[in-house]
Design a protein around this motif. Structure first.
Motif, PDB file in Angstrom:
ATOM      1  N   SER A 155      11.636   6.556  -8.596  1.00 16.72           N
ATOM      2  CA  SER A 155      11.871   6.845  -7.187  1.00 16.72           C
ATOM      3  C   SER A 155      11.055   5.925  -6.283  1.00 16.72           C
ATOM      4  CB  SER A 155      11.536   8.312  -6.921  1.00 16.72           C
ATOM      5  OG  SER A 155      11.465   8.547  -5.552  1.00 16.72           O
TER       6      SER A 155
ATOM      7  N   LYS B  18      13.753   4.260  -4.208  1.00 18.41           N
ATOM      8  CA  LYS B  18      13.841   4.911  -2.905  1.00 18.41           C
ATOM      9  C   LYS B  18      12.881   4.269  -1.902  1.00 18.41           C
ATOM     10  CE  LYS B  18      13.137   9.354  -0.682  1.00 18.41           C
ATOM     11  NZ  LYS B  18      12.512  10.651  -0.864  1.00 18.41           N
ATOM     12  N   HIS B  19      11.631   4.099  -2.321  1.00 13.59           N
ATOM     13  CA  HIS B  19      10.636   3.615  -1.367  1.00 13.59           C
ATOM     14  C   HIS B  19      10.634   2.104  -1.228  1.00 13.59           C
ATOM     15  CE1 HIS B  19       8.395   7.360  -0.456  1.00 13.59           C
ATOM     16  NE2 HIS B  19       8.997   7.743  -1.563  1.00 13.59           N
TER      17      HIS B  19
ATOM     18  N   ARG C  39       3.128   6.692  -4.982  1.00 14.22           N
ATOM     19  CA  ARG C  39       2.763   7.036  -6.364  1.00 14.22           C
ATOM     20  C   ARG C  39       1.673   8.104  -6.366  1.00 14.22           C
ATOM     21  NH1 ARG C  39       3.701   3.944 -10.652  1.00 14.22           N
ATOM     22  NH2 ARG C  39       3.651   5.989 -11.576  1.00 14.22           N
TER      23      ARG C  39
ATOM     24  N   ALA D  24      14.473   0.435  17.081  1.00 15.22           N
ATOM     25  CA  ALA D  24      13.715   0.756  18.289  1.00 15.22           C
ATOM     26  C   ALA D  24      13.720  -0.415  19.257  1.00 15.22           C
ATOM     27  CB  ALA D  24      12.282   1.121  17.913  1.00 15.22           C
TER      28      ALA D  24
ATOM     29  N   ILE E 266      18.863  -0.031   8.644  1.00 11.41           N
ATOM     30  CA  ILE E 266      17.880   0.097   7.576  1.00 11.41           C
ATOM     31  C   ILE E 266      16.472   0.281   8.124  1.00 11.41           C
ATOM     32  CG2 ILE E 266      16.777  -1.146   5.675  1.00 11.41           C
ATOM     33  CD1 ILE E 266      19.508  -2.357   5.076  1.00 11.41           C
TER      34      ILE E 266
ATOM     35  N   PRO F  57      13.951   1.266  11.040  1.00  3.55           N
ATOM     36  CA  PRO F  57      13.828   1.940  12.335  1.00  3.55           C
ATOM     37  C   PRO F  57      13.063   1.125  13.367  1.00  3.55           C
ATOM     38  CG  PRO F  57      12.412   2.952  10.698  1.00  3.55           C
ATOM     39  CD  PRO F  57      13.304   2.001   9.969  1.00  3.55           C
ATOM     40  N   ARG F  58      12.204   0.197  12.921  1.00  2.79           N
ATOM     41  CA  ARG F  58      11.450  -0.600  13.888  1.00  2.79           C
ATOM     42  C   ARG F  58      12.384  -1.516  14.665  1.00  2.79           C
ATOM     43  NH1 ARG F  58       7.294  -2.743   9.568  1.00  2.79           N
ATOM     44  NH2 ARG F  58       9.240  -2.590   8.430  1.00  2.79           N
TER      45      ARG F  58
ATOM     46  N   ARG G 221      14.693  -0.197  -0.230  1.00  5.55           N
ATOM     47  CA  ARG G 221      15.197  -0.273   1.139  1.00  5.55           C
ATOM     48  C   ARG G 221      14.364  -1.205   2.006  1.00  5.55           C
ATOM     49  NH1 ARG G 221      16.672   5.153   4.262  1.00  5.55           N
ATOM     50  NH2 ARG G 221      16.478   3.837   6.081  1.00  5.55           N
ATOM     51  N   ASN G 222      13.067  -1.257   1.709  1.00  3.24           N
ATOM     52  CA  ASN G 222      12.223  -2.190   2.444  1.00  3.24           C
ATOM     53  C   ASN G 222      12.470  -3.625   2.002  1.00  3.24           C
ATOM     54  OD1 ASN G 222      10.194  -0.910   4.320  1.00  3.24           O
ATOM     55  ND2 ASN G 222      10.043   0.428   2.541  1.00  3.24           N
TER      56      ASN G 222
ATOM     57  N   ARG H 151       1.797   2.498  -3.299  1.00  5.17           N
ATOM     58  CA  ARG H 151       0.681   3.164  -3.952  1.00  5.17           C
ATOM     59  C   ARG H 151       0.518   4.579  -3.390  1.00  5.17           C
ATOM     60  NH1 ARG H 151      -5.225   0.496  -3.851  1.00  5.17           N
ATOM     61  NH2 ARG H 151      -5.077   1.250  -1.737  1.00  5.17           N
ATOM     62  N   THR H 152       0.666   4.703  -2.063  1.00  2.00           N
ATOM     63  CA  THR H 152       0.587   6.037  -1.460  1.00  2.00           C
ATOM     64  C   THR H 152       1.639   6.951  -2.071  1.00  2.00           C
ATOM     65  OG1 THR H 152       0.044   4.927   0.607  1.00  2.00           O
ATOM     66  CG2 THR H 152       0.503   7.269   0.732  1.00  2.00           C
TER      67      THR H 152
ATOM     68  N   ASP I 136       0.817  -1.218   0.000  1.00  4.22           N
ATOM     69  CA  ASP I 136       0.000   0.000   0.000  1.00  4.22           C
ATOM     70  C   ASP I 136       0.847   1.263   0.000  1.00  4.22           C
ATOM     71  OD1 ASP I 136      -2.259  -1.416  -0.051  1.00  4.22           O
ATOM     72  OD2 ASP I 136      -2.928  -0.948   1.985  1.00  4.22           O
ATOM     73  N   TYR I 137       1.979   1.232   0.731  1.00  2.00           N
ATOM     74  CA  TYR I 137       2.721   2.487   0.840  1.00  2.00           C
ATOM     75  C   TYR I 137       3.409   2.866  -0.456  1.00  2.00           C
ATOM     76  CZ  TYR I 137       6.455  -0.803   2.168  1.00  2.00           C
ATOM     77  OH  TYR I 137       7.336  -1.842   2.213  1.00  2.00           O
TER      78      TYR I 137
ATOM     79  N   VAL J 119       5.200  10.694  -6.657  1.00  3.71           N
ATOM     80  CA  VAL J 119       6.549  10.148  -6.758  1.00  3.71           C
ATOM     81  C   VAL J 119       6.667   9.402  -8.083  1.00  3.71           C
ATOM     82  CG1 VAL J 119       8.112   8.432  -5.758  1.00  3.71           C
ATOM     83  CG2 VAL J 119       6.824   9.955  -4.271  1.00  3.71           C
TER      84      VAL J 119
END
Lengths: 345, 302
Positions: B206, B210-211, B198, B294, B288, B290-291, B214-215, B195-196, B192-193, B202
């Motif tokens: 990219s 970029k999005h 785009r 944490a 890479i 952040p979760r 890394r994931n 799509r968000t 989903d992210y 973006v």
């Protein structure tokens, strides 16, 4: 709606005869089968329907982000604030009217979208501030510091302390994330906001807060909104006009009064009957029987016919035409053939 | 990390302890007198109970002594330290080449999903994960050294002699990371992210690099880390096939000679190296995602 209204310049979004088909090797899924939809500037248009009725596909068509394997509408035109997003070529096919770069500058700037599930709508590895700022930087000629400033401003606007801009999505609750998504959508002051079930994934108390906030922001910025939902309560709260969508067609359209007080289509009526009645808590819910037809194998006549209590012979074979019942109210149903006025269904 | 290494030493020590055959007989030859054999045994300390031997060994290890080789009669570290650079150089090179090639290949296969390129890469990766290392090495040698004669088949100190071993050793990791990268990229691209992203304008490029990347790289790092054990295990076969004087080779030779201290020394090195790589992998995660970072920070506060 009368034709002379089309010619004025206060139409924000004008969708005409939109068809989207997903062709795979085995079948053709008819997601949208020729819908017309018009939103005037500053108005909120509700799009109601069950899961799978084609609501999200309609929204994605406006952004030219229709997913694979369709990737673009099969037919129809979409006009956004006087600019054609799609046009029809000589062969009668629908083709994008703009370059990919143009669409990119429209997305987020003129049309922004809020997605259904805030839990997955944000990228987990960027801070929320960065994600809002990215939108600002894409559309406005500002540096990162200015964009972050704007991001903080937007967060404050949706009720999140600005200092949380450096936090990651996993540090927010669902309702907060949806606020972030809304902040992101509104960061560039879009003229059209598409809200795709913005509160479905939230619990009821948060729903009310988010809706209240959206309404406030809409009124403040004069944004036109396409509100996609299956919740008639949200429609009643937020919208000026309503389109009821079923199996890729708009089966009933009207203003709030038309739809809520003069319900005509049996499907719309079914939607109302599926709601609990607060005055009569003992009343049994009357769900619409059956399921949505398979969009890869739609019935020949009216798509709602197999589930309709009023189905007639003609419904099985002939698809109903659109009939205008008043200036503002139209319906696609054989019950209203020959100008019959069946005021009490 | 240190408990893991000690556990590995314990296992290796135990297994070597239980294997039949008398090292003293090997060392002294057939015509040694029983008195001499007994004396040598006591000198080596192998008459002590197992746990005492083990404790002594670990204690010495912390002071940098790997014990005395039963074969050369000198400190194990002498030959071990001579062999380590070859293995480190080769393994890291193999891993580097594997990662540098596999991640772009996986991304390409996912972005051009169901294209000819995707199929080619997928088939290549399928062969890569199923072909055993020694076979790949032998086949490459047949082709490149004996067939075309472009690369040397055995180690001779030139960079050319690194080419075949590097490919051979990295092949498995290359294939499995490619597969992982492809599938995780496919998954992330439909998230989903993306799509968000785009939807806010973006560009496709990219959004992908970029999005999504890394994931999508996180599972690949996991697989690469896990695979590193296999990779360095492959060193045993590869160093033998290509005649490289590294730790793997030393280990094989020492096992044949029943030179327990040297074998254990080699194993200690390998387990330390695998542990270090896994530690790096964990740190890379935190960098890479952040979760995960944490979680580490929270764990540290306890």
């Amino acid at each position: 709606m009368s034709n002379d209204m089309n010619k004025t310049n206060d139409v924000m979004l004008d969708i005409k005869n939109l068809v989207v088909e997903f062709k795979t090797e085995d079948e053709t899924v008819q997601a949208i089968n020729g819908i017309d939809l018009k939103i005037n500037k500053g108005k909120t248009h509700g799009l109601v329907g069950e899961t799978g009725a084609g609501k999200t596909t309609t929204a994605l068509s406006i952004l030219n982000l229709v997913p694979f394997p369709a990737e673009k509408p099969t037919a129809g035109t979409i006009e956004l604030d006087g600019v054609h997003l799609y046009k029809t070529n000589e062969k009668g096919e629908c083709v994008p009217a703009l370059t990919e770069k143009d669409y990119q500058s429209i997305r987020g700037e003129k049309v922004a979208m809020i997605f259904q599930d805030p839990m997955t709508a944000l990228n987990p590895i960027f801070t929320v501030g960065d994600q809002i700022a990215e939108s600002v930087r894409l559309h406005q000629n500002v540096d990162q510091a200015k964009a972050m400033e704007r991001a903080r401003e937007m967060l404050e606007l949706v009720g999140i302390p600005a200092k949380r801009a450096d936090d990651y999505p996993h540090q927010f609750s669902g309702g907060m994330k949806q606020r972030v998504v809304i902040a992101m959508a509104l960061a560039c002051n879009p003229s059209l906001l598409i809200a795709d079930e913005p509160t479905t994934a939230l619990d009821v108390t948060i729903q009310a807060q988010v809706l209240e906030m959206m309404r406030g922001l809409r009124d403040k910025f004069g944004t036109s909104v396409l509100m996609i939902t299956h919740d008639l309560g949200i429609i009643a709260e937020m919208c000026d006009e309503v389109s009821v969508m079923y199996a890729g067609r708009i089966v009933e359209y009207g203003n709030l009064e038309d739809i809520f007080d003069n319900t005509r289509h049996p499907y719309t009526q079914g939607l109302f009957n599926s709601l609990p009645n607060i005055e009569d808590r003992k009343a049994e819910l009357k769900p619409i029987r059956g399921l949505m037809p398979n969009p890869a194998d739609l019935p020949k006549g009216c798509a709602f016919c197999p589930r309709c209590d009023y189905a007639m012979e003609i419904c099985k074979t002939v698809r109903p035409e659109r009939k205008w019942l008043s200036e503002t109210h139209c319906v696609e149903c054989h019950l209203y053939d020959d100008g019959k006025d069946v005021s009490k269904l | 990390m240190i408990p893991v290494v000690i556990a590995v030493i314990f296992l290796v020590y135990g297994i070597m302890h239980m294997t039949p055959g008398d090292p003293v007989a090997v060392m002294l030859g057939a015509d040694a007198t029983p008195e001499l054999i007994q004396e040598t045994r006591e000198a080596l300390g192998i008459t002590d109970p197992f746990l005492v031997q083990f404790a002594n060994y670990v204690k010495n290890l912390f002071t940098g002594h790997f014990g005395t080789s039963w074969y050369t009669g000198r400190d194990v570290s002498e030959r071990l330290f001579a062999a380590i650079p070859y293995t480190i150089k080769l393994s890291l090179l193999a891993m580097l080449v594997a990662l540098v090639l596999s991640i772009p290949m996986g991304v390409l296969a996912a972005v051009k999903h169901n294209s000819l390129g995707d199929y080619t890469i997928s088939i290549f990766a399928m062969i890569g994960v199923s072909a055993p290392t020694f076979w790949v090495g032998t086949m490459l040698m047949l082709l490149c050294s004996l067939g075309w004669g472009i690369l040397p088949s055995a180690y001779d100190g030139t960079w050319k002699s690194y080419v075949l071993p590097t490919i051979t050793q990295g092949f498995n990791m290359l294939a499995s990371v490619t597969r992982t990268q492809r599938s995780s990229m496919l998954e992330v691209l439909s998230a989903d992210y993306i799509r968000t992203a785009r939807a806010k304008g973006v560009s496709n490029f990219s959004a992908t690099y970029k999005h999504a990347l890394r994931n999508a790289i996180i599972p690949s790092i996991t697989v690469a880390g896990l695979n590193f054990g296999t990779l360095i295990g492959g060193a045993v076969a590869i160093e033998t096939v290509f005649a490289i004087p590294g730790v793997g080779r030393l280990m094989i030779d020492s096992i044949k000679l029943h030179d327990t201290p040297t074998v254990i020394g080699c194993m200690v090195f390998v387990s330390v190296m695998v542990s270090v790589i896994n530690l790096l992998v964990d740190l890379l995660y935190a960098l890479i995602d952040p979760r995960i970072k944490a979680q580490y920070l929270k764990g540290g506060k306890k």
